[in-house]
Design an enzyme around this catalytic site. Structure first.
Site, PDB file in Angstrom:
ATOM      1  CG  ASP A  67     -60.822  26.899  19.472  1.00 11.11           C
ATOM      2  OD1 ASP A  67     -61.885  27.433  19.126  1.00 11.11           O
ATOM      3  OD2 ASP A  67     -60.737  26.133  20.455  1.00 11.11           O
ATOM      4  CG  ASN A  81     -67.274  23.578  14.243  1.00 11.78           C
ATOM      5  OD1 ASN A  81     -66.239  23.782  13.596  1.00 11.78           O
ATOM      6  ND2 ASN A  81     -67.257  23.571  15.576  1.00 11.78           N
TER       7      ASN A  81
HETATM    8  C1  IPE Z   1     -62.157  23.032  16.528  1.00 11.73           C
HETATM    9  O1  IPE Z   1     -62.623  24.037  17.359  1.00 11.73           O
HETATM   10  C2  IPE Z   1     -62.701  23.236  15.140  1.00 11.73           C
HETATM   11  C3  IPE Z   1     -62.188  24.384  14.412  1.00 11.73           C
HETATM   12  C4  IPE Z   1     -61.262  25.207  14.813  1.00 11.73           C
HETATM   13  C5  IPE Z   1     -62.765  24.592  13.106  1.00 11.73           C
HETATM   14  P1  IPE Z   1     -63.929  23.853  18.268  1.00 11.73           P
HETATM   15  O2  IPE Z   1     -64.092  25.109  19.016  1.00 11.73           O
HETATM   16  O3  IPE Z   1     -65.061  23.419  17.418  1.00 11.73           O
HETATM   17  O4  IPE Z   1     -63.504  22.637  19.204  1.00 11.73           O
HETATM   18  P2  IPE Z   1     -64.044  22.218  20.629  1.00 11.73           P
HETATM   19  O5  IPE Z   1     -65.533  22.141  20.533  1.00 11.73           O
HETATM   20  O6  IPE Z   1     -63.603  23.260  21.593  1.00 11.73           O
HETATM   21  O7  IPE Z   1     -63.389  20.908  20.916  1.00 11.73           O
HETATM   22  C1  IPE Z   2     -63.028  28.626  16.016  1.00 10.80           C
HETATM   23  O1  IPE Z   2     -63.473  29.555  16.954  1.00 10.80           O
HETATM   24  C2  IPE Z   2     -63.738  28.767  14.696  1.00 10.80           C
HETATM   25  C3  IPE Z   2     -64.681  27.696  14.391  1.00 10.80           C
HETATM   26  C4  IPE Z   2     -64.857  26.617  15.096  1.00 10.80           C
HETATM   27  C5  IPE Z   2     -65.496  27.876  13.200  1.00 10.80           C
HETATM   28  P1  IPE Z   2     -64.669  29.250  17.933  1.00 10.80           P
HETATM   29  O2  IPE Z   2     -65.945  29.710  17.307  1.00 10.80           O
HETATM   30  O3  IPE Z   2     -64.671  27.826  18.341  1.00 10.80           O
HETATM   31  O4  IPE Z   2     -64.299  30.169  19.155  1.00 10.80           O
HETATM   32  P2  IPE Z   2     -64.506  29.846  20.695  1.00 10.80           P
HETATM   33  O5  IPE Z   2     -63.826  28.532  20.966  1.00 10.80           O
HETATM   34  O6  IPE Z   2     -65.978  29.780  20.942  1.00 10.80           O
HETATM   35  O7  IPE Z   2     -63.845  30.976  21.402  1.00 10.80           O
HETATM   36 MG    MG Z   3     -63.773  26.826  19.856  1.00 14.32          MG
END
Ligand code: IPE
Ligand code: IPE
Ligand code: MG
Length: 238
Positions: free
Chosen positions: A22, A70
């Site tokens: 993340d 997502n």
């Molecule tokens: C969790 O991250 C999913 C992945 C890393 C693929 P998110 O960024 O989607 O999670 P939330 O929304 O902060 O809980």
């Molecule tokens: C995790 O990074 C990757 C996926 C969920 C695909 P994020 O896209 O959630 O990054 P932040 O949380 O917005 O920084």
């Molecule tokens: Mg995230």
């Protein structure tokens, strides 16, 4: 930073590590880059992390790359992610495969773009004989859905009067055949699980780090495993 690699106890390396990768978006934001650039940089971290895991003797790594939730993101970000996955499959993954990695998939195939489905099926088949380490790609993955899918899968073959058990659940999870999950790492300073490996994490150790995924490096992995090794896993015992 301390040389955590040197401090590791080689006899207590986690067998299976799950990583919630993340922070790609925030990494990009602080650099005035696009979220897509953040994902791209994030994808570059997979190879060094896998190299470090192979060297330590980790048996399986589960990477959370795209959650079922997502899908609620803007269409443009989602299609950018599928393009990136495609690029990753066609370039980086080949390098990893050459290192003896066995790729498996956790997630629902429904809704996956056909191209991604095909690339996934190909690499899973191509690497089925590899023995060095499992790379479990969690794409279109949801922990609750995994349990529901597993139960439905079992129900289809259920004999009259047959009862469900924990053993049967485990056999019907996407991770069937993989070692027990010992350690789950989440980057980016979020202290939640976000529907990742809900069944498997029952007795996993959880390590949270503020580092954003695109900044994550082998040293951070060593630190996470070091932290894991400082914990006393009691499994309910005293
Ligand atoms: C969790 O991250 C999913 C992945 C890393 C693929 P998110 O960024 O989607 O999670 P939330 O929304 O902060 O809980
Ligand atoms: C995790 O990074 C990757 C996926 C969920 C695909 P994020 O896209 O959630 O990054 P932040 O949380 O917005 O920084
Ligand atoms: Mg995230």
């Amino acid at each position: 930073m301390k040389d955590y690699k040197k401090e590791l106890d080689a006899s207590r390396i986690p067998g299976h590590i799950g990583i919630i990768m993340d922070g790609n978006g925030r990494w990009a934001e602080t650099r005035s880059k696009s979220r897509g650039d953040g994902h791209k940089h994030g994808s570059e971290i997979i190879e060094p992390v896998m190299d470090a895991c192979i060297e330590l003797g980790v048996k399986a790594v589960s990477l959370y790359a795209f959650s079922m939730e997502n899908w609620s993101r803007p269409k443009a970000e989602i299609s950018g992610l599928w393009n990136l996955f495609e690029y990753f499959f066609n370039t980086k993954l080949d390098i990893l495969v050459g290192k003896g990695i066995r790729v498996v998939h956790s997630g629902s195939l429904k809704r996956l773009p056909p191209k991604i489905k095909r690339l996934l099926a190909d690499v899973v088949k191509k690497t089925a004989g590899n023995k060095k380490i499992f790379l479990n790609l969690c794409i279109n993955y949801g922990g609750r859905q995994e349990i529901v899918d597993g139960v439905n899968n079992w129900l289809e073959r259920r004999k009259d009067g047959e009862m469900f058990t924990m053993k049967k659940m485990e056999k019907h999870l996407y991770t069937a055949g993989l070692p027990e999950t010992d350690l789950i790492i989440r980057t980016s300073g979020e202290y939640r699980i976000s529907n990742f490996m809900l069944w498997q994490l029952a007795y996993a150790e959880l390590v949270f780090t503020d580092i954003l995924w695109p900044d994550f490096a082998a040293r951070d992995l060593y630190k996470a495993i070091y932290d894991y090794q400082q914990r006393e896993r009691r499994f309910g015992n005293i």
